[in-house]
Design a protein around this motif. Structure first.
Motif, PDB file in Angstrom:
ATOM      1  N   ARG A  51       0.820  -1.215   0.000  1.00  0.00           N
ATOM      2  CA  ARG A  51       0.000   0.000   0.000  1.00  0.00           C
ATOM      3  C   ARG A  51       0.852   1.262   0.000  1.00  0.00           C
ATOM      4  O   ARG A  51       0.374   2.339  -0.362  1.00  0.00           O
ATOM      5  CB  ARG A  51      -0.939   0.000   1.210  1.00  0.00           C
ATOM      6  CG  ARG A  51      -2.181  -0.853   1.030  1.00  0.00           C
ATOM      7  CD  ARG A  51      -3.086  -0.750   2.230  1.00  0.00           C
ATOM      8  NE  ARG A  51      -2.475  -1.349   3.391  1.00  0.00           N
ATOM      9  CZ  ARG A  51      -2.857  -2.506   3.938  1.00  0.00           C
ATOM     10  NH1 ARG A  51      -3.864  -3.178   3.422  1.00  0.00           N
ATOM     11  NH2 ARG A  51      -2.252  -2.982   5.006  1.00  0.00           N
ATOM     12  N   LEU A  52       2.112   1.148   0.426  1.00  0.00           N
ATOM     13  CA  LEU A  52       2.982   2.324   0.497  1.00  0.00           C
ATOM     14  C   LEU A  52       3.515   2.730  -0.872  1.00  0.00           C
ATOM     15  O   LEU A  52       4.024   3.844  -1.036  1.00  0.00           O
ATOM     16  CB  LEU A  52       4.142   2.054   1.458  1.00  0.00           C
ATOM     17  CG  LEU A  52       3.729   1.997   2.942  1.00  0.00           C
ATOM     18  CD1 LEU A  52       4.805   1.320   3.777  1.00  0.00           C
ATOM     19  CD2 LEU A  52       3.440   3.387   3.472  1.00  0.00           C
ATOM     20  N   GLY A  53       3.429   1.823  -1.835  1.00  0.00           N
ATOM     21  CA  GLY A  53       3.845   2.166  -3.200  1.00  0.00           C
ATOM     22  C   GLY A  53       5.292   2.608  -3.273  1.00  0.00           C
ATOM     23  O   GLY A  53       6.193   1.931  -2.781  1.00  0.00           O
ATOM     24  N   ILE A  54       5.529   3.786  -3.855  1.00  0.00           N
ATOM     25  CA  ILE A  54       6.891   4.276  -4.046  1.00  0.00           C
ATOM     26  C   ILE A  54       7.465   4.909  -2.781  1.00  0.00           C
ATOM     27  O   ILE A  54       8.653   5.207  -2.711  1.00  0.00           O
ATOM     28  CB  ILE A  54       6.951   5.308  -5.189  1.00  0.00           C
ATOM     29  CG1 ILE A  54       6.114   6.551  -4.842  1.00  0.00           C
ATOM     30  CG2 ILE A  54       6.512   4.693  -6.503  1.00  0.00           C
ATOM     31  CD1 ILE A  54       6.268   7.704  -5.812  1.00  0.00           C
ATOM     32  N   HIS A  55       6.625   5.126  -1.788  1.00  0.00           N
ATOM     33  CA  HIS A  55       7.075   5.801  -0.577  1.00  0.00           C
ATOM     34  C   HIS A  55       7.964   4.872   0.259  1.00  0.00           C
ATOM     35  O   HIS A  55       7.633   3.707   0.466  1.00  0.00           O
ATOM     36  CB  HIS A  55       5.883   6.265   0.250  1.00  0.00           C
ATOM     37  CG  HIS A  55       4.975   7.196  -0.482  1.00  0.00           C
ATOM     38  ND1 HIS A  55       5.324   8.501  -0.774  1.00  0.00           N
ATOM     39  CD2 HIS A  55       3.736   7.006  -1.023  1.00  0.00           C
ATOM     40  CE1 HIS A  55       4.346   9.077  -1.446  1.00  0.00           C
ATOM     41  NE2 HIS A  55       3.369   8.201  -1.607  1.00  0.00           N
ATOM     42  N   LYS A  56       9.068   5.399   0.734  1.00  0.00           N
ATOM     43  CA  LYS A  56      10.030   4.599   1.489  1.00  0.00           C
ATOM     44  C   LYS A  56       9.903   4.755   3.003  1.00  0.00           C
ATOM     45  O   LYS A  56      10.732   4.258   3.761  1.00  0.00           O
ATOM     46  CB  LYS A  56      11.461   4.949   1.063  1.00  0.00           C
ATOM     47  CG  LYS A  56      11.799   4.513  -0.353  1.00  0.00           C
ATOM     48  CD  LYS A  56      13.285   4.705  -0.638  1.00  0.00           C
ATOM     49  CE  LYS A  56      13.652   4.133  -1.994  1.00  0.00           C
ATOM     50  NZ  LYS A  56      15.125   4.246  -2.250  1.00  0.00           N
ATOM     51  N   VAL A  57       8.864   5.445   3.451  1.00  0.00           N
ATOM     52  CA  VAL A  57       8.723   5.725   4.872  1.00  0.00           C
ATOM     53  C   VAL A  57       8.703   4.435   5.696  1.00  0.00           C
ATOM     54  O   VAL A  57       8.124   3.424   5.304  1.00  0.00           O
ATOM     55  CB  VAL A  57       7.436   6.551   5.128  1.00  0.00           C
ATOM     56  CG1 VAL A  57       6.198   5.795   4.669  1.00  0.00           C
ATOM     57  CG2 VAL A  57       7.302   6.919   6.589  1.00  0.00           C
ATOM     58  N   LEU A  58       9.384   4.483   6.845  1.00  0.00           N
ATOM     59  CA  LEU A  58       9.443   3.347   7.768  1.00  0.00           C
ATOM     60  C   LEU A  58       9.290   3.888   9.184  1.00  0.00           C
ATOM     61  O   LEU A  58      10.059   4.745   9.618  1.00  0.00           O
ATOM     62  CB  LEU A  58      10.782   2.611   7.636  1.00  0.00           C
ATOM     63  CG  LEU A  58      10.910   1.320   8.457  1.00  0.00           C
ATOM     64  CD1 LEU A  58      10.039   0.214   7.878  1.00  0.00           C
ATOM     65  CD2 LEU A  58      12.368   0.873   8.524  1.00  0.00           C
TER      66      LEU A  58
END
Length: 516
Positions: free
Chosen positions: A346-353
């Motif tokens: 669901r986060l797609g291209i986003h790298k947030v952790l």
């Protein structure tokens, strides 16, 4: 959609599994109409997750930018922006997730559940599902072994009777199916001299339910109700009693969980960036800026011991490589793992952790962690205390007074997780210290972070845990793995004649037979 009531919900692992199942047209197979959790911090996580599901759908199956920012910074202002923008969804999440305590003899929440089901169009005897389970502590074998001198107190523990709260929902509201989860210790627990497991089964049968196993079609022994999670695609050796209750009159047989190709620690933690541990405030004379100097000194001391010399190649490599500089990172590396679509989809291209920050440790424990990780890399097994250099023995009487190579109680109190296996059980004890959950990379010299523990519990990376770090660890340790819950949900959906597809439909089965 089938309505679900989730009791003793914790941060929502069991509910997440059911909620994530879809029908072929993309609509949810299940909908949670009420979840109940008494712990304030776990409830905040539970409500936020309910809010996430609602805003994700309202935003066209896309995660709003403010939610990503909130995950990354934990800035209350970003959450306030979301609440303002999606005020109806926030109110609905607050209605769904209740911060309340279930009490034996108090029918308030039962009546609230009746009201919610009626609003959904469900009357007594209708098609709905009850999930959850009473707190595990009273049934824990470890907990009981530590309190053998307090037997009377144990048998009087109110946690031993909380299943009656669950039973009240069954008796009064008559779910078509229920799923009840608890620790293996339930099988041997006794209350006022009576076996708890047999009493629970008898009560459920008297209420009009057939008790079925999720792993064996014709269960005839208590152990037939134990689900070994690592056999079903979960990267953790978590063994729990799970009861499937089916209302009398249902002539459909129920499927059993299908074994899946095992997944190990290395495959599970792909993409998680390297970080280092920190120094506890109790370490006089050492600060985080001295971490690399301290680790190099610890390795030099290890190399002076006979045990350390056996690990020379590994320890020298750690000294020569670039050490991690930070204790916290909030972006993934971009490397892909076997379950990447589940964790990151669901986060797609986003790298947030989120929730990936190391705890601090006593300096002496860093020495032990370094030795344990290097030992495991060389021998493929966790070191036990008798394998330690003598100077690394913990300062406990039963350890210090033990003769070399003789038995020591709890000699695995420092346990490294192994790259090529599923982890040991993630429990709430991880909140107290990291000694049983040492990271296998000797270059990081630390215990697992909340996010790593959450990965091992199969929480998606977009699942944000509220509260302080101790609470976050506790929430993760007490939860049901969502991917396992999803597979259980598929069995329940089939029983009730509803379509349900999930992530595990896309991954490899061990066999087409059942788990028995």
């Amino acid at each position: 959609m089938i309505p679900v009531i989730d009791l003793f919900a914790g941060p929502g692992g069991l509910g997440e599994g059911f909620s994530s199942l879809k029908q072929y047209d993309g609509s949810p197979s299940f909908q949670i109409v009420m979840s109940v959790e008494k712990d304030d911090q776990a409830h905040k996580t539970l409500r936020l997750r309910s809010f996430f599901r609602k805003i994700y759908a309202a935003n066209g199956d896309t995660i709003p930018r403010q939610y990503l920012q909130y995950m990354q910074t934990h800035d209350r202002g970003k959450l306030d922006e979301l609440v303002t923008r999606y005020s109806a969804e926030w109110a609905a999440a607050g209605h769904e997730a209740l911060c309340a305590a279930l009490k034996d003899g108090d029918s308030t929440l039962v009546e609230e559940g009746r009201k919610r089901l009626k609003e959904f169009g469900i009357t007594e005897g209708g098609k709905w599902v009850l999930i959850g389970g009473p707190p595990c502590q009273a049934y824990s074998v470890v907990g009981r072994s530590r309190r053998t001198r307090e037997k009377a107190k144990l048998e009087a523990d109110e946690k031993q009777t909380l299943y009656k709260c669950y039973l009240a929902f069954i008796k009064e509201l008559k779910p078509a199916v229920f799923v009840m989860e608890n620790v293996k210790g339930l099988l041997s627990a006794r209350h006022h001299g009576e076996g708890v497991f047999s009493r629970i089964c008898a009560d459920m049968q008297d209420a009009g339910y057939e008790i079925r196993s999720l792993v064996k079609r014709d269960a005839d022994e208590p152990r037939d109700y134990v689900v070994e999670a690592e056999r079903f695609g979960i990267p953790q050796m978590r063994h729990r009693v799970i009861l499937l209750g089916v209302r009398d009159g249902c002539k459909r047989s129920s499927a059993t969980l299908k074994p899946l190709t095992p997944i190990n620690l290395r495959e599970t933690l792909v993409g998680i960036p390297r970080i280092r541990s920190g120094f506890s405030e109790r370490n006089e004379g050492w600060r985080d800026k001295n971490w690399n100097d301290y680790l190099n000194g610890a390795i030099c001391k290890l190399l002076e011991s006979e045990e350390g010399k056996e690990l020379e190649n590994i320890l020298v490599r750690v000294q020569q490589q670039n050490p991690p500089r930070l204790m916290r990172k909030n972006k993934v590396t971009g490397k892909m793992g076997r379950y990447d679509e589940w964790y990151r989809g669901r986060l797609g291209i986003h790298k947030v952790l989120a929730n990936h920050e190391s705890r601090t440790h006593l300096a002496a424990d860093l020495d032990r962690y370094e030795f344990c990780a290097a030992y495991a890399e060389k021998y493929g097994e966790p070191a036990r205390i008798p394998e330690f250099p003598r100077y690394l023995y913990p300062n406990h009487k039963n350890v210090q007074n033990a003769k070399p190579r003789e038995g020591i109680k709890f000699d695995d109190r420092f346990r490294v997780q192994l790259w090529d296996r599923p982890s040991t059980t993630i429990t709430s004890h991880i909140a107290k210290d990291g000694h049983y959950y040492i990271h296998p990379d000797p270059g990081q010299c630390r215990s697992l972070t909340v996010r790593e523990a959450a990965r091992l519990q199969t929480f998606p990376d977009d699942y944000f845990f509220e509260g302080n770090r101790t609470s976050q660890y506790t929430q993760v340790g007490n939860a049901v793995p969502p991917l396992l819950a999803q597979e259980i949900g598929k069995i329940v959906a089939e029983l009730l004649g509803v379509e349900a597809t999930g992530y595990c439909d896309t991954i490899t089965l061990v066999s087409d037979g059942d788990a028995s």
